[in-house]
Write a protein that holds these residues in place. Structure first.
Motif, PDB file in Angstrom:
ATOM      1  N   PRO A  66       0.823  -1.135  -0.038  1.00  0.00           N
ATOM      2  CA  PRO A  66       0.066  -0.016   0.079  1.00  0.00           C
ATOM      3  C   PRO A  66       0.630   1.317   0.076  1.00  0.00           C
ATOM      4  CG  PRO A  66      -0.864  -1.677   1.883  1.00  0.00           C
ATOM      5  CD  PRO A  66       0.563  -1.797   1.276  1.00  0.00           C
ATOM      6  N   GLU A  67       0.046   2.234  -0.514  1.00  0.00           N
ATOM      7  CA  GLU A  67       0.925   3.598  -0.613  1.00  0.00           C
ATOM      8  C   GLU A  67       1.146   4.242   0.780  1.00  0.00           C
ATOM      9  OE1 GLU A  67       3.545   5.947  -2.251  1.00  0.00           O
ATOM     10  OE2 GLU A  67       2.437   4.476  -3.653  1.00  0.00           O
ATOM     11  N   SER A  68       2.143   3.874   1.690  1.00  0.00           N
ATOM     12  CA  SER A  68       2.224   4.182   3.111  1.00  0.00           C
ATOM     13  C   SER A  68       2.246   5.928   3.064  1.00  0.00           C
ATOM     14  CB  SER A  68       3.175   3.487   3.935  1.00  0.00           C
ATOM     15  OG  SER A  68       3.136   4.059   5.076  1.00  0.00           O
ATOM     16  N   GLN A  69       1.630   6.414   4.077  1.00  0.00           N
ATOM     17  CA  GLN A  69       1.995   7.808   4.355  1.00  0.00           C
ATOM     18  C   GLN A  69       2.266   8.107   5.822  1.00  0.00           C
ATOM     19  OE1 GLN A  69       1.736  10.434   2.095  1.00  0.00           O
ATOM     20  NE2 GLN A  69       1.333   8.970   0.550  1.00  0.00           N
ATOM     21  N   ALA A  70       2.879   6.838   6.529  1.00  0.00           N
ATOM     22  CA  ALA A  70       3.244   6.842   7.680  1.00  0.00           C
ATOM     23  C   ALA A  70       4.607   6.566   7.708  1.00  0.00           C
ATOM     24  CB  ALA A  70       2.338   5.988   8.561  1.00  0.00           C
ATOM     25  N   ASN A  71       5.392   6.392   8.931  1.00  0.00           N
ATOM     26  CA  ASN A  71       6.724   5.969   8.944  1.00  0.00           C
ATOM     27  C   ASN A  71       6.795   4.446   9.020  1.00  0.00           C
ATOM     28  OD1 ASN A  71       5.694   5.570  11.561  1.00  0.00           O
ATOM     29  ND2 ASN A  71       7.791   6.099  12.500  1.00  0.00           N
ATOM     30  N   PHE A  72       6.149   3.692   8.215  1.00  0.00           N
ATOM     31  CA  PHE A  72       6.032   2.082   8.222  1.00  0.00           C
ATOM     32  C   PHE A  72       5.574   1.841   6.999  1.00  0.00           C
ATOM     33  CE2 PHE A  72       2.208   3.514  10.678  1.00  0.00           C
ATOM     34  CZ  PHE A  72       1.272   2.896   9.989  1.00  0.00           C
ATOM     35  N   VAL A  73       5.774   0.427   6.742  1.00  0.00           N
ATOM     36  CA  VAL A  73       5.303  -0.062   5.363  1.00  0.00           C
ATOM     37  C   VAL A  73       4.319  -1.523   5.999  1.00  0.00           C
ATOM     38  CG1 VAL A  73       6.766   0.870   3.988  1.00  0.00           C
ATOM     39  CG2 VAL A  73       7.279  -1.461   5.172  1.00  0.00           C
ATOM     40  N   TRP A  74       3.483  -1.836   5.418  1.00  0.00           N
ATOM     41  CA  TRP A  74       2.605  -2.987   5.477  1.00  0.00           C
ATOM     42  C   TRP A  74       2.665  -3.953   4.392  1.00  0.00           C
ATOM     43  CZ3 TRP A  74      -0.094  -5.416   9.031  1.00  0.00           C
ATOM     44  CH2 TRP A  74      -1.217  -6.197   8.706  1.00  0.00           C
ATOM     45  N   LEU A  75       3.021  -5.357   4.867  1.00  0.00           N
ATOM     46  CA  LEU A  75       2.892  -6.380   3.907  1.00  0.00           C
ATOM     47  C   LEU A  75       2.105  -7.333   4.410  1.00  0.00           C
ATOM     48  CD1 LEU A  75       6.690  -7.087   3.685  1.00  0.00           C
ATOM     49  CD2 LEU A  75       5.414  -5.890   2.137  1.00  0.00           C
ATOM     50  N   ARG A  76       0.738  -7.732   3.635  1.00  0.00           N
ATOM     51  CA  ARG A  76      -0.265  -8.743   4.020  1.00  0.00           C
ATOM     52  C   ARG A  76       0.331  -9.815   3.447  1.00  0.00           C
ATOM     53  NH1 ARG A  76      -4.778  -8.677   5.998  1.00  0.00           N
ATOM     54  NH2 ARG A  76      -5.134  -6.248   6.090  1.00  0.00           N
ATOM     55  N   LEU A  77       0.547 -10.788   4.528  1.00  0.00           N
ATOM     56  CA  LEU A  77       1.202 -11.941   4.467  1.00  0.00           C
ATOM     57  C   LEU A  77       0.371 -13.107   4.684  1.00  0.00           C
ATOM     58  CD1 LEU A  77       4.375 -10.984   5.647  1.00  0.00           C
ATOM     59  CD2 LEU A  77       4.332 -12.113   3.665  1.00  0.00           C
ATOM     60  N   GLY A  78      -0.843 -12.988   5.512  1.00  0.00           N
ATOM     61  CA  GLY A  78      -1.788 -14.045   5.775  1.00  0.00           C
ATOM     62  C   GLY A  78      -1.272 -14.845   6.586  1.00  0.00           C
ATOM     63  N   GLU A  79      -1.492 -16.250   6.223  1.00  0.00           N
ATOM     64  CA  GLU A  79      -0.732 -17.374   7.096  1.00  0.00           C
ATOM     65  C   GLU A  79       0.679 -17.641   7.300  1.00  0.00           C
ATOM     66  OE1 GLU A  79      -2.692 -19.323   9.103  1.00  0.00           O
ATOM     67  OE2 GLU A  79      -4.336 -17.759   8.314  1.00  0.00           O
ATOM     68  N   ARG A  80       1.500 -16.724   6.208  1.00  0.00           N
ATOM     69  CA  ARG A  80       3.127 -16.794   6.399  1.00  0.00           C
ATOM     70  C   ARG A  80       3.598 -15.587   7.327  1.00  0.00           C
ATOM     71  NH1 ARG A  80       5.813 -17.805   1.095  1.00  0.00           N
ATOM     72  NH2 ARG A  80       7.371 -18.708   2.593  1.00  0.00           N
ATOM     73  N   THR A  81       2.581 -14.978   7.864  1.00  0.00           N
ATOM     74  CA  THR A  81       2.992 -13.732   8.554  1.00  0.00           C
ATOM     75  C   THR A  81       4.126 -14.007   9.829  1.00  0.00           C
ATOM     76  OG1 THR A  81       0.887 -12.587   8.243  1.00  0.00           O
ATOM     77  CG2 THR A  81       2.177 -12.060  10.404  1.00  0.00           C
ATOM     78  N   VAL A  82       3.799 -14.971  10.709  1.00  0.00           N
ATOM     79  CA  VAL A  82       4.597 -15.463  11.714  1.00  0.00           C
ATOM     80  C   VAL A  82       6.046 -16.029  11.051  1.00  0.00           C
ATOM     81  CG1 VAL A  82       5.279 -16.845  13.607  1.00  0.00           C
ATOM     82  CG2 VAL A  82       2.981 -15.694  13.277  1.00  0.00           C
ATOM     83  N   GLU A  83       6.118 -16.730  10.049  1.00  0.00           N
ATOM     84  CA  GLU A  83       7.176 -17.164   9.429  1.00  0.00           C
ATOM     85  C   GLU A  83       8.158 -16.123   8.920  1.00  0.00           C
ATOM     86  OE1 GLU A  83       8.303 -19.722   5.150  1.00  0.00           O
ATOM     87  OE2 GLU A  83       6.248 -19.636   5.955  1.00  0.00           O
TER      88      GLU A  83
END
Length: 356
Positions: free
Chosen positions: A297-314
């Motif tokens: 997503p086009e972040s306007q904050a001081n972080f980025v987001w990655l949607r990983l679903g079930e692989r998030t913890v990995e």
């Protein structure tokens, strides 16, 4: 102790409250990219002022936070009576709930959004109404407006949103505000306002001025780098601001935080230069991730987001082994703070290897 002795009775509203998960503290060899902190150390002038103030911390602070309130009023061009301070913007958010909502009332917010919203809502005894984000990570403002009932007391709008970083446009937000009844308080949470570079995204303070049911939250924790001192504020019309002062913890904002906040406002130019450097790094990271094939997503904050679903913890585990600690939301995705250049380079390397 006798078997029939009972424990003290506690409020039923406390049962099942989700635990706020602070960013994991890494070992000394890893970079902490899990809490959206500003990676820069305090400015020398701010640090010197705090050190001087520390000489008198045997005394209580000014409970009315008068000096900072006056500074904020002048800085933002608002009446001093419209300002209320607290222990970070989340502390002020909790004061807002204490002032507006209780059992039988409803609080609306997007989900996923700031993870403190469901916690402080449940503590107040009110009911959370979570409205899912759109598939492209935006607030579904139409659905949020449709969710308003005669029991709705407060609506949180996190702009830009945490943890996705996506910002709402002024036109969309104005249309939403026009649909909300005037007796429902809309809280525009702008903890990351200083990192916004999208001209279509509004300054909440412009919207609040002629809307008595709009309050704006800001913090010194992010752009100003005072996360460890816990100080935030709201700008709102009376009687909302007065209610916030009524629900504030006495002496909650300590004297060191007040001094640091005042000096930070006066040193805004070098602080915003640091923000701009982080924005440039944000652009580099997003472009690098997208070049690897990630949908970011086009972040306007001081972080980025990655949607990983079930692989998030990995992914989070792989990142930690590589030297960075990120913030996983199990089953959903990871939020990664923009930090030092070296840390951001590690993120790009990990992300590339993970996709392979």
């Amino acid at each position: 102790m006798a078997d029939d002795v009972q424990t003290p009775k506690l409020r039923g509203a406390l049962r099942g409250i989700p635990v706020y998960k602070a960013g994991k503290i890494p070992d000394t060899s890893a970079f902490k990219l899990s809490s959206n902190e500003n990676p820069y150390p305090p400015l020398p002038g701010v640090l010197a002022a705090v050190q001087k103030s520390a000489e008198s911390f045997n005394r209580y602070p000014d409970m009315g936070v008068a000096a900072l309130t006056a500074e904020l009023a002048e800085h933002f061009g608002v009446p001093a009576e419209h300002i209320a301070t607290g222990t970070g913007s989340v502390g002020v958010a909790q004061q807002l709930l204490q002032a507006t909502s209780g059992p039988g009332d409803e609080v609306i917010y997007a989900w996923r959004s700031f993870e403190a919203y469901p916690i402080i809502t449940q503590i107040s005894g009110a009911t959370s109404i979570k409205v899912p984000l759109t598939p492209d990570e935006h607030h579904d403002l139409d659905a949020m407006a449709a969710a308003v009932t005669d029991r709705t007391r407060l609506i949180f709008v996190c702009n830009p949103n945490n943890p996705t970083g996506v910002a709402i446009s002024k036109d969309d937000l104005v249309r939403f505000l026009d649909r909300v009844p005037s007796d429902v308080l809309v809280v525009i949470d702008e903890a990351y306002r200083e990192f916004v570079r999208d001209d279509s995204s509004p300054d909440g303070l412009e919207l609040y001025r002629d809307r008595p049911n709009v309050a704006v939250l800001r913090t010194f924790s992010k752009a100003y780098g005072l996360a460890g001192l816990r100080i935030g504020f709201a700008v709102a019309h009376e009687p909302v601001a007065a209610a916030l002062r009524q629900t504030a913890v006495p002496f909650g904002v300590n004297s060191l935080a007040q001094v640091a906040a005042i000096e930070s406002l006066r040193a805004e130019k070098p602080l915003l230069e640091r923000c701009e450097a982080l924005v440039q790094e944000r652009t580099r990271v997003i472009e690098g991730l997208r070049a690897q094939g990630w949908t970011v997503p086009e972040s306007q904050a001081n972080f980025v987001w990655l949607r990983l679903g079930e692989r998030t913890v990995e992914f989070a585990a792989m990142a930690e082994v590589s030297g960075i600690v990120v913030r996983p939301f199990a089953g959903e995705g990871v939020r990664v703070t923009i930090g030092e250049v070296e840390a951001n380079d590690i993120l790009l390397r990990v992300a590339g290897e993970f996709r392979e």
